[in-house]
Enzyme design. Structure first.
Site, mmCIF file in Angstrom:
data_model
loop_
_atom_site.group_PDB
_atom_site.id
_atom_site.type_symbol
_atom_site.label_atom_id
_atom_site.label_comp_id
_atom_site.label_asym_id
_atom_site.label_seq_id
_atom_site.Cartn_x
_atom_site.Cartn_y
_atom_site.Cartn_z
ATOM 1 N N GLN A 116 43.065 28.809 44.616
ATOM 2 C CA GLN A 116 43.182 30.073 45.360
ATOM 3 C C GLN A 116 43.869 29.839 46.703
ATOM 4 O O GLN A 116 43.304 29.184 47.579
ATOM 5 C CB GLN A 116 41.784 30.647 45.605
ATOM 6 C CG GLN A 116 41.779 31.932 46.414
ATOM 7 C CD GLN A 116 40.366 32.383 46.766
ATOM 8 O OE1 GLN A 116 39.457 31.560 46.865
ATOM 9 N NE2 GLN A 116 40.187 33.666 46.956
ATOM 10 N N GLY A 117 45.062 30.388 46.856
ATOM 11 C CA GLY A 117 45.799 30.229 48.121
ATOM 12 C C GLY A 117 45.748 31.490 48.957
ATOM 13 O O GLY A 117 46.747 32.200 49.068
ATOM 14 N N TYR A 118 44.590 31.771 49.509
ATOM 15 C CA TYR A 118 44.449 32.925 50.412
ATOM 16 C C TYR A 118 44.510 32.453 51.877
ATOM 17 O O TYR A 118 45.356 32.874 52.642
ATOM 18 C CB TYR A 118 43.105 33.626 50.195
ATOM 19 C CG TYR A 118 43.057 34.677 49.101
ATOM 20 C CD1 TYR A 118 43.943 34.678 48.032
ATOM 21 C CD2 TYR A 118 42.092 35.689 49.142
ATOM 22 C CE1 TYR A 118 43.873 35.648 47.045
ATOM 23 C CE2 TYR A 118 42.014 36.661 48.147
ATOM 24 C CZ TYR A 118 42.909 36.638 47.105
ATOM 25 O OH TYR A 118 42.825 37.602 46.135
ATOM 26 N N SER A 125 33.073 34.768 55.126
ATOM 27 C CA SER A 125 31.844 34.300 55.787
ATOM 28 C C SER A 125 30.750 35.385 55.737
ATOM 29 O O SER A 125 31.041 36.573 55.590
ATOM 30 C CB SER A 125 32.134 33.929 57.243
ATOM 31 O OG SER A 125 32.267 35.108 58.004
ATOM 32 N N ASN A 126 29.501 34.929 55.868
ATOM 33 C CA ASN A 126 28.393 35.884 55.749
ATOM 34 C C ASN A 126 28.404 36.926 56.867
ATOM 35 O O ASN A 126 27.973 38.063 56.665
ATOM 36 C CB ASN A 126 27.061 35.121 55.692
ATOM 37 C CG ASN A 126 26.861 34.481 54.325
ATOM 38 O OD1 ASN A 126 27.796 34.417 53.519
ATOM 39 N ND2 ASN A 126 25.667 34.011 54.048
ATOM 40 N N GLU A 127 28.919 36.544 58.041
ATOM 41 C CA GLU A 127 29.002 37.542 59.134
ATOM 42 C C GLU A 127 29.952 38.666 58.712
ATOM 43 O O GLU A 127 29.680 39.847 58.934
ATOM 44 C CB GLU A 127 29.524 36.896 60.434
ATOM 45 C CG GLU A 127 28.564 35.926 61.105
ATOM 46 C CD GLU A 127 28.521 34.567 60.432
ATOM 47 O OE1 GLU A 127 29.442 34.240 59.653
ATOM 48 O OE2 GLU A 127 27.541 33.818 60.670
ATOM 49 N N GLU A 181 34.742 37.433 43.055
ATOM 50 C CA GLU A 181 34.363 36.129 43.608
ATOM 51 C C GLU A 181 32.947 36.201 44.169
ATOM 52 O O GLU A 181 32.126 35.323 43.932
ATOM 53 C CB GLU A 181 35.353 35.744 44.713
ATOM 54 C CG GLU A 181 35.046 34.400 45.363
ATOM 55 C CD GLU A 181 36.033 34.020 46.474
ATOM 56 O OE1 GLU A 181 36.920 34.827 46.801
ATOM 57 O OE2 GLU A 181 35.886 32.913 47.015
HETATM 58 C C1 LIG Z 1 34.295 24.570 51.317
HETATM 59 C C2 LIG Z 1 35.263 25.700 51.470
HETATM 60 C C3 LIG Z 1 36.103 26.009 50.429
HETATM 61 C C4 LIG Z 1 37.056 27.022 50.578
HETATM 62 N N1 LIG Z 1 37.905 27.261 49.538
HETATM 63 C C5 LIG Z 1 38.914 28.148 49.700
HETATM 64 C C6 LIG Z 1 39.897 28.323 48.689
HETATM 65 O O1 LIG Z 1 39.854 27.695 47.638
HETATM 66 N N2 LIG Z 1 40.908 29.182 48.930
HETATM 67 C C7 LIG Z 1 41.003 29.914 50.075
HETATM 68 O O2 LIG Z 1 41.928 30.698 50.216
HETATM 69 N N3 LIG Z 1 40.076 29.766 51.067
HETATM 70 C C8 LIG Z 1 39.051 28.901 50.908
HETATM 71 N N4 LIG Z 1 38.105 28.736 51.909
HETATM 72 C C9 LIG Z 1 38.317 29.440 53.173
HETATM 73 C C10 LIG Z 1 37.283 30.485 53.511
HETATM 74 O O3 LIG Z 1 37.476 31.654 52.770
HETATM 75 C C11 LIG Z 1 37.411 30.723 55.029
HETATM 76 O O4 LIG Z 1 36.981 29.522 55.661
HETATM 77 C C12 LIG Z 1 36.593 31.876 55.499
HETATM 78 O O5 LIG Z 1 37.141 33.088 55.057
HETATM 79 C C13 LIG Z 1 36.463 31.910 57.043
HETATM 80 O O6 LIG Z 1 37.703 31.823 57.666
HETATM 81 P P1 LIG Z 1 37.988 30.733 58.805
HETATM 82 O O7 LIG Z 1 37.555 29.400 58.290
HETATM 83 O O8 LIG Z 1 39.399 30.888 59.225
HETATM 84 O O9 LIG Z 1 37.016 31.102 60.008
HETATM 85 P P2 LIG Z 1 37.232 32.242 61.087
HETATM 86 O O10 LIG Z 1 37.719 33.480 60.451
HETATM 87 O O11 LIG Z 1 38.022 31.683 62.222
HETATM 88 O O12 LIG Z 1 35.746 32.494 61.561
HETATM 89 C C14 LIG Z 1 35.039 31.591 62.426
HETATM 90 C C15 LIG Z 1 33.645 32.156 62.669
HETATM 91 O O13 LIG Z 1 33.733 33.443 63.334
HETATM 92 C C16 LIG Z 1 33.052 34.432 62.578
HETATM 93 N N5 LIG Z 1 33.795 35.691 62.629
HETATM 94 C C17 LIG Z 1 35.143 35.833 62.486
HETATM 95 N N6 LIG Z 1 35.476 37.138 62.584
HETATM 96 C C18 LIG Z 1 34.330 37.837 62.784
HETATM 97 C C19 LIG Z 1 34.010 39.219 62.950
HETATM 98 N N7 LIG Z 1 34.953 40.158 62.905
HETATM 99 N N8 LIG Z 1 32.702 39.578 63.104
HETATM 100 C C20 LIG Z 1 31.726 38.630 63.128
HETATM 101 N N9 LIG Z 1 31.963 37.297 62.995
HETATM 102 C C21 LIG Z 1 33.239 36.902 62.810
HETATM 103 C C22 LIG Z 1 33.002 33.902 61.158
HETATM 104 O O14 LIG Z 1 31.899 34.409 60.447
HETATM 105 C C23 LIG Z 1 32.853 32.396 61.393
HETATM 106 O O15 LIG Z 1 31.516 32.074 61.610
HETATM 107 C C24 LIG Z 1 37.139 27.755 51.783
HETATM 108 C C25 LIG Z 1 36.260 27.447 52.838
HETATM 109 C C26 LIG Z 1 35.343 26.435 52.691
HETATM 110 C C27 LIG Z 1 34.431 26.120 53.846
#
Ligand SMILES: Cc1cc2nc3c(=O)[nH]c(=O)nc-3n(C[C@H](O)[C@H](O)[C@H](O)COP(=O)(O)OP(=O)(O)OC[C@H]3O[C@@H](n4cnc5c(N)ncnc54)[C@H](O)[C@@H]3O)c2cc1C
Length: 398
Positions: A126-128, A383-385, A244
């Site tokens: 998955q390349g999101y 993320s859960n938030e 998902e």
């Molecule tokens: C083990 C693992 C596997 C993954 N696999 C894939 C994959 O196969 N393909 C893919 O595309 N992605 C993958 N991901 C990515 C995952 O979907 C993202 O890490 C996730 O969506 C969070 O984005 P970020 O890491 O950029 O954190 P950020 O968006 O920078 O967030 C950082 C923190 O701020 C909080 N936050 C951000 N915005 C808000 C808001 N508006 N309100 C409240 N809180 C907020 C978040 O909850 C988090 O705690 C994976 C991640 C992990 C950890």
């Protein structure tokens, strides 16, 4: 919903249980039970066994090679897979891109990709996410520029789970820069053997190497690999995330972990008696078990709705939050249950072929890495938030 098994469902459960006991290769089962890393070949081998039986795609409609099972049968099947210590089914093809191709793909895309997903011929990733686009996914900047019959794709994806194994990546790319950020995104299928793709592993703090950065430099992708309309990929993206998040609830796996926790709590001592008899610890186990029972009934309702033609919507965020809180809570209790034996860190113990004596009981070895690994669950899949924000807006209308 009636959660008691009818005689037909009980017979189905027995059939699945017997099949797993008979067909799951013992070396794979042992790896799953001891926390040894599974190779790509292990996952594929098990998936092919299910494919040959016609059981690989419990969530697909029959016309595409799915099982046509009732929600209860699908639930039973998931539980039995977990209880039987089978490798998890890799979701990227079966549970994520396949429903999108069925809903938005052309007939040519359906007939090419779906059978290859069923037979595990193709492994998908998955390349999101991108370095600057996670929660705020619509800010992604990987660009696809039309050039004759192709797009030329440039950019970077990150956290890409199992990209190192993948034959294909479904990805979100920017095809237009005007208007709302969501409006210029397209859903594109990229062959991972295309020139210009490079992959770099990201080490996680449990010692694993499941996730990666994927770099795309002038990668040519046929325009025929676009799913749905150009610039309308956000609709596919949201549809996929609903699927998902429903899958992430993983009730069957949590039930298995709960049973394991109870077993360990009976074996471990605290203050001269089994830990399971410590009222504080017993209360924490009971509390998580109650949450799990409640989650199970919500999952069954969701499956029931799906069977009536209502795909999972924003409510699946609830399943994601609760499912992952339970998974993390269980790994915490397991970790605490073994006390100081959680401390030794022996990464080699999780590689195939390691045969030294464990420090502490056998079951202790994998518990600390599992605890660390599962911190990911409240981040991935959105993320859960962010899920709480979705519930506030889309479900509660706040
Ligand atoms: C083990 C693992 C596997 C993954 N696999 C894939 C994959 O196969 N393909 C893919 O595309 N992605 C993958 N991901 C990515 C995952 O979907 C993202 O890490 C996730 O969506 C969070 O984005 P970020 O890491 O950029 O954190 P950020 O968006 O920078 O967030 C950082 C923190 O701020 C909080 N936050 C951000 N915005 C808000 C808001 N508006 N309100 C409240 N809180 C907020 C978040 O909850 C988090 O705690 C994976 C991640 C992990 C950890």
């Amino acid at each position: 919903m009636d959660m008691n098994l009818s005689p037909e469902d009980a017979a189905f459960r027995d059939e699945v249980r017997a099949f797993i006991a008979d067909k799951l290769p013992s070396e794979i089962k042992r790896k799953v039970e001891t926390g040894v890393k599974l190779a790509k070949a292990d996952f594929v081998r098990w998936q092919k066994i299910l494919f040959e039986k016609g059981w690989i795609a419990a969530n697909w409609p029959k016309e595409h090679g799915g099982t046509g099972w009732t929600p209860m049968q699908r639930h039973i099947f998931d539980e039995e897979l977990a209880a039987g210590s089978t490798p998890m089914l890799i979701p990227f093809g079966l549970h994520m891109v396949a429903p999108v191709i069925m809903a938005f793909g052309t007939e040519a895309q359906k007939s090419h990709y779906l059978p290859r997903i069923l037979s595990s011929e193709d492994w998908w990733c998955q390349g999101y996410s991108e370095p600057g686009a996670g929660s705020d996914l619509a800010s992604l900047t990987t660009r696809a520029v039309a050039d004759g019959e192709d797009y030329i794709v440039n950019g970077q994806k990150t956290w890409t789970t199992y990209a190192q194994h993948a034959d294909w990546m479904f990805t979100l790319v920017r095809t237009a820069g005007e208007g709302k950020p969501q409006e210029g995104i397209s859903f594109l299928l990229i062959d991972m053997t295309s020139p210009g793709i490079s992959i770099k592993a990201i080490r996680t703090y449990d010692g694993g190497a499941e996730i990666n950065e994927v770099f795309l430099a002038d990668v040519r992708v046929p325009r025929a690999n676009l799913v749905g309309e150009e610039n309308k990929g956000w609709t596919c993206a949201k549809f996929l995330l609903g699927h998902e998040r429903t899958g992430i609830a993983a009730v069957g796996r949590s039930k298995k972990q709960l049973a394991r926790l109870k077993e360990i709590a009976r074996a471990e001592q605290s203050g001269g008696r089994p830990l399971a008899e410590d009222p504080r610890f017993a209360e924490r186990i009971a509390s998580i078990e109650i949450d799990l029972m409640a989650l199970e009934s919500v999952v069954l309702n969701t499956l029931d709705e799906e069977a009536r033609g209502n795909p999972p919507g924003p409510g699946s965020s609830l399943l994601k939050i609760k499912g992952t809180e339970i998974q993390q809570g269980l790994t915490e209790l397991l970790f605490e249950a073994i006390g100081p034996y959680a401390a030794p860190y022996i990464p080699e113990a999780f590689e195939p072929g390691w045969n030294e004596a464990p420090i502490g009981p056998d079951y202790a070895m994998a518990l600390a890495p599992t605890y660390f690994n599962w911190r990911k669950a409240s981040i991935y899949g959105g993320s859960n938030e962010i899920q709480k924000n979705i519930i506030a807006k889309m479900v509660l209308g706040l």
